[in-house]
Design an enzyme around this catalytic site. Sequence first.
Site, mmCIF file in Angstrom:
data_model
loop_
_atom_site.group_PDB
_atom_site.id
_atom_site.type_symbol
_atom_site.label_atom_id
_atom_site.label_comp_id
_atom_site.label_asym_id
_atom_site.label_seq_id
_atom_site.Cartn_x
_atom_site.Cartn_y
_atom_site.Cartn_z
ATOM 1 N N ARG A 289 4.653 2.239 8.344
ATOM 2 C CA ARG A 289 4.505 1.667 9.683
ATOM 3 C C ARG A 289 5.840 1.209 10.244
ATOM 4 N NH1 ARG A 289 -1.283 0.175 8.908
ATOM 5 N NH2 ARG A 289 -2.164 -0.368 10.936
ATOM 6 N N ARG B 14 -14.494 -6.631 11.570
ATOM 7 C CA ARG B 14 -13.092 -6.846 11.177
ATOM 8 C C ARG B 14 -12.477 -7.942 12.026
ATOM 9 N NH1 ARG B 14 -9.591 -1.454 10.028
ATOM 10 N NH2 ARG B 14 -7.982 -2.814 10.876
ATOM 11 N N LYS C 230 -7.388 7.654 12.271
ATOM 12 C CA LYS C 230 -6.772 7.995 10.985
ATOM 13 C C LYS C 230 -7.791 7.942 9.845
ATOM 14 C CE LYS C 230 -3.488 4.798 11.001
ATOM 15 N NZ LYS C 230 -3.748 4.043 12.251
#
Length: 196
Positions: A90, A135, A14
């Site tokens: 979401r 991350r 995305k």
Amino acid sequence: MFNLVIFGAPGSGKGTQSQKLIDRYGLTHISTGDVLRSQIAAGTELGKIADSYISKGCLIPDELMVDILAQEIDRLRPTSNGFIFDGFPRTIPQAEALKKMLEQRGEEVHSVIGLEVADEELMERLIKRGEQSGRSDDNPETIGNRLKVYHSTTSPLRDYYTKEGKYTPIHGEGHVDEIFNNIVNAIDGSPCVKAI
Ligand code: AMP
């Protein structure tokens, strides 16, 4: 305005495709993950709350997320030709809130592009990304939970937007540019693109 949702599981591409779409269509990117990570980096109260969910691979509660999104829309709207929503909605309640929020501003979601990628490939990509991005949620345990949450809570949005006639599935495996071309063909087939 032309408002696009880029939809897909974590690691489906995305973010990568959003960047290319921004360059092509001049859209304004709203990535809720990026907004939350910048709050975490700044050490704000919101960042602390967000971190407690993100580090476990859980979703931030809808009410909080919807408020954050409304603020982003209103902050960016005066200078925007349209949005690309990346990582939002979401959940079904988030999709309903987005619809209402845009309606109140005389807008709508025009198109939803769904990047479809198999779980094994997602897992591989996210582990690789974690080695580079650092991350905290790109580790095998958290990734597993994020994929579970995607299947249980987020993937029903495919049906939601299919029923609205807005969902276009795109095969999200292969070369980035090939995937991008397929997205562009899908968008350019939409009558609303002429309004950009
Ligand atoms: P992302 O960068 O889009 O993969 O988002 C990273 C994490 O931020 C997610 O795993 C969630 O914990 C949180 N997050 C981002 N967007 C949302 C959203 N729309 N609703 C709930 N949580 C979100």
